[in-house]
Design an enzyme around this catalytic site. Structure first.
Site, PDB file in Angstrom:
ATOM      1  CB  CYS A   1     -19.592  -7.550 -10.976  1.00 29.69           C
ATOM      2  SG  CYS A   1     -18.327  -7.059  -9.786  1.00 29.69           S
TER       3      CYS A   1
ATOM      4  CB  CYS B   1     -17.216   5.376   3.347  1.00 25.55           C
ATOM      5  SG  CYS B   1     -18.920   4.996   2.875  1.00 25.55           S
TER       6      CYS B   1
ATOM      7  CG  ASP C   1      -2.074   1.003   1.085  1.00 24.69           C
ATOM      8  OD1 ASP C   1      -2.480   1.301  -0.049  1.00 24.69           O
ATOM      9  OD2 ASP C   1      -2.550   1.506   2.116  1.00 24.69           O
TER      10      ASP C   1
ATOM     11  CB  CYS D   1     -20.826  -1.540  -4.922  1.00 24.44           C
ATOM     12  SG  CYS D   1     -20.450  -1.832  -6.671  1.00 24.44           S
TER      13      CYS D   1
END
Length: 354
Positions: free
Chosen positions: A198, A251, A144, A204
């Site tokens: 998906c 979130c 990351d 989403c």
């Protein structure tokens, strides 16, 4: 191979060692692959959707492919560590006296936990290669903080696919994986890329409070609550403040509604990521009272610490302004004269709403 030696392939042994070290998913991708994601990255940066994250533009060329960052790389080991929550991440939405912290930040800092395991696995790989009579490989580990496209790499390695919310989705672990990568000069047998699962689902997309998805598989970070509460400096644009609700750090909405989470189990989560009691449902009044020293004490060992007291309290003030809780007027009013301009601005906005 001499008698008595391990007859497993090195790839099989690698996956087993990764599991022993706490990784829930492990796959291998070739470092030489042609990454279609590179063109999408160029378009995304050109459209300005990275917002203030200038490192995305500055190091985009290195991010385009593994060999653009390290020309000697032959293989990429993509790894995922589960942080699947036991509780519903959306349960606090109606508790306006409480603050919502993204699931990933309620426990220990994933950078430390994942990198420690990556280094241990990299050391094992060097030793195992030597034990098998192979030339000891060079390795580099990433989690990351480097120009590495972890999600497209994980998809190429077969551990999941990049969903319409742009995050990785796993059939076994849903949307709850921290990703890391080991680049190595060792030529390993790659897995098959994972297919997109998906389908026609757009849960989403519909769940996003700020309509941050201009299209499936495309995120405008400038509208994303995770970006606004973590990466964005200064006052948050007023058009988004009400939509923040009581979210003060990150979130989970687009992740939490993914149907594939039905297969994720909290039992698979690394214990380092279990939520700290004081961060699972913190009271806004207590967070608003934090000075810099108190903030540092509370968030020692937490990824939240990196945004600093001012940005954190700014976020708490927006949540207070959205709370309709008159009991918060006093702690909010105390911050109207704060030395930080963004905190003072947020306090005035919240006080006017209360």
């Amino acid at each position: 191979m001499p008698s008595g030696q391990d007859h497993r392939t090195i790839e099989t042994a690698l996956a087993e060692e990764a599991a022993r070290l706490g990784f829930a998913a492990c796959g291998i991708a070739p470092a030489t692959a042609d990454w279609a994601a590179a063109a999408r990255l160029d378009d995304w940066v050109a459209a300005g959707m990275h917002g203030e994250m200038q490192w995305m533009a500055a190091r985009a060329a290195q991010r385009r492919s593994p060999r653009a960052l390290w020309p000697e790389a032959a293989s990429v080991i993509a790894l995922g560590m589960s942080y699947a929550p036991a509780a519903d991440p959306l349960a606090l939405a109606a508790r306006q006296d409480r603050a919502r912290i993204s699931v990933y930040a309620q426990g220990g800092d994933y950078h430390d936990t994942v990198k420690r395991a990556l280094k241990a696995l990299a050391r094992w790989l060097i030793d195992e290669a030597g034990r098998r009579g192979l030339e000891p490989p060079q390795v580099k580990v990433f989690v990351d903080t480097a120009p590495v496209m972890e999600k497209p790499l994980a998809e190429a390695a077969g551990i999941g696919w990049q969903g319409k919310h742009t995050n990785l989705v796993s059939r076994a672990h849903g949307s709850w994986l921290f990703l890391g990568a080991i680049y190595t000069t060792l030529d390993l047998q790659p897995g098959e890329p994972h297919a997109d699962r998906c389908g026609s689902c757009r849960a989403c997309q519909d769940a996003c409070p700020t309509q941050a998805f201009p299209a499936p598989y495309r995120l405008d970070a400038r509208r994303c609550i995770s970006y606004l509460t973590i990466e964005h400096s200064g006052p948050v644009p007023e058009v988004f403040r009400t939509a923040l609700g009581n979210r003060i750090y990150g979130c989970d909405d687009c992740l939490a509604v993914c149907p594939w989470n039905a297969f994720a189990s909290a039992a698979a989560a690394n214990k380092a990521f279990l939520p700290r009691a004081e961060l699972a449902a913190p009271r806004l009044a207590e967070l608003l009272a934090l000075d810099d020293a108190g903030f540092r004490r509370l968030f020692a060992g937490s990824p939240i610490k990196r945004i600093g007291r001012n940005r954190f309290v700014r976020n708490c003030l927006y949540a207070a302004g959205n709370s309709a809780d008159a009991a918060l007027r006093q702690p909010v009013a105390a911050l109207v004269g704060d030395d930080d301009a963004a905190v003072a601005d947020a306090a005035r906005w919240a006080l006017a709403r209360l």
